[in-house]
Scaffold this motif. Structure first.
Motif, PDB file in Angstrom:
ATOM      1  N   GLN A   8       1.373  -0.868   0.055  1.00 35.26           N
ATOM      2  CA  GLN A   8       0.215  -0.083   0.229  1.00 35.26           C
ATOM      3  C   GLN A   8       0.741   1.173   0.207  1.00 35.26           C
ATOM      4  O   GLN A   8       0.363   1.754  -0.907  1.00 35.26           O
ATOM      5  N   LEU A  11       2.026   2.048  -3.824  1.00 35.31           N
ATOM      6  CA  LEU A  11       0.790   2.089  -4.149  1.00 35.31           C
ATOM      7  C   LEU A  11       1.026   3.759  -4.116  1.00 35.31           C
ATOM      8  O   LEU A  11       0.610   4.128  -5.159  1.00 35.31           O
ATOM      9  N   ASP A  12       0.522   4.229  -2.735  1.00 33.17           N
ATOM     10  CA  ASP A  12       0.511   5.214  -2.351  1.00 33.17           C
ATOM     11  C   ASP A  12       2.090   6.234  -3.048  1.00 33.17           C
ATOM     12  O   ASP A  12       1.402   7.100  -4.079  1.00 33.17           O
ATOM     13  N   LEU A  15       1.863   5.947  -6.814  1.00 35.96           N
ATOM     14  CA  LEU A  15       0.240   7.020  -7.545  1.00 35.96           C
ATOM     15  C   LEU A  15       0.675   8.263  -8.180  1.00 35.96           C
ATOM     16  O   LEU A  15      -0.023   9.224  -8.558  1.00 35.96           O
ATOM     17  N   ASP A  19       0.871  10.484 -10.854  1.00 36.41           N
ATOM     18  CA  ASP A  19       0.298  12.308 -11.024  1.00 36.41           C
ATOM     19  C   ASP A  19       1.042  13.215 -11.319  1.00 36.41           C
ATOM     20  O   ASP A  19       0.899  14.586 -12.098  1.00 36.41           O
ATOM     21  N   LYS A  25      -0.325   6.085 -17.304  1.00 37.26           N
ATOM     22  CA  LYS A  25      -0.520   4.565 -16.715  1.00 37.26           C
ATOM     23  C   LYS A  25       0.964   4.439 -16.060  1.00 37.26           C
ATOM     24  O   LYS A  25       1.493   5.223 -16.626  1.00 37.26           O
ATOM     25  N   SER A  52      -3.360  -2.627  -6.228  1.00 35.87           N
ATOM     26  CA  SER A  52      -3.648  -1.477  -7.550  1.00 35.87           C
ATOM     27  C   SER A  52      -4.373  -1.625  -8.756  1.00 35.87           C
ATOM     28  O   SER A  52      -4.687  -0.834  -9.424  1.00 35.87           O
ATOM     29  N   THR A  55      -6.762   1.345 -10.912  1.00 30.88           N
ATOM     30  CA  THR A  55      -5.759   2.192 -10.693  1.00 30.88           C
ATOM     31  C   THR A  55      -5.417   2.098 -11.885  1.00 30.88           C
ATOM     32  O   THR A  55      -5.136   1.128 -12.617  1.00 30.88           O
ATOM     33  N   ILE A  56      -3.963   3.398 -12.044  1.00 30.76           N
ATOM     34  CA  ILE A  56      -3.051   3.827 -13.472  1.00 30.76           C
ATOM     35  C   ILE A  56      -2.284   2.505 -13.191  1.00 30.76           C
ATOM     36  O   ILE A  56      -1.428   2.332 -14.211  1.00 30.76           O
TER      37      ILE A  56
END
Length: 113
Positions: A8, A11-12, A15, A19, A25, A52, A55-56
């Motif tokens: 997690q 992933l944070d 992302l 962003d 992607k 994931s 999500t992208i």
């Protein structure tokens, strides 16, 4: 299974990085994990894939490089791999071992489109 919590966190980071670069992607993620971190790579890959989804980063390849546990003797300067968590210098017998590698846990790179 602490790998799910670590997944997690990865992933944070992924992302947020995607962003901030305006990516649509995520195609790949490289993670550096030290031997001392106690990561089971397969469990981390599974957790990342599950979290994931939607999500992208869904379907992104998670490449995990496990670094060996390396220690340097503070008394004689000998540096070598620490086997079986025995923090004793094989050259001089000292227990003054400083860890120089093997504690890492970081996202090394994120590949995006």
């Amino acid at each position: 299974m602490h790998e799910l919590t670590i997944a997690q966190g990865i992933l944070d980071i992924v992302l947020n990085t995607a962003d901030s670069h305006g990516a649509g992607k995520v195609t790949g993620v490289k993670v550096l994990a030290g031997e001392l971190a106690g990561i089971v790579p397969e469990a981390l890959e599974f957790g990342f894939a599950a979290l994931s989804e939607g999500t992208i980063a869904a379907g992104a390849c998670l490449a995990i490089h496990v670094t060996p546990l390396i220690g340097r003797c503070r008394d004689c300067g000998d540096e070598r791999r620490v086997d079986k968590y025995r923090f004793v210098c094989l050259t001089c017998g000292s227990s003054a071992i400083e860890i120089t590698s093997g504690r890492e846990l970081k996202v090394e790179s994120v590949e995006v489109e």
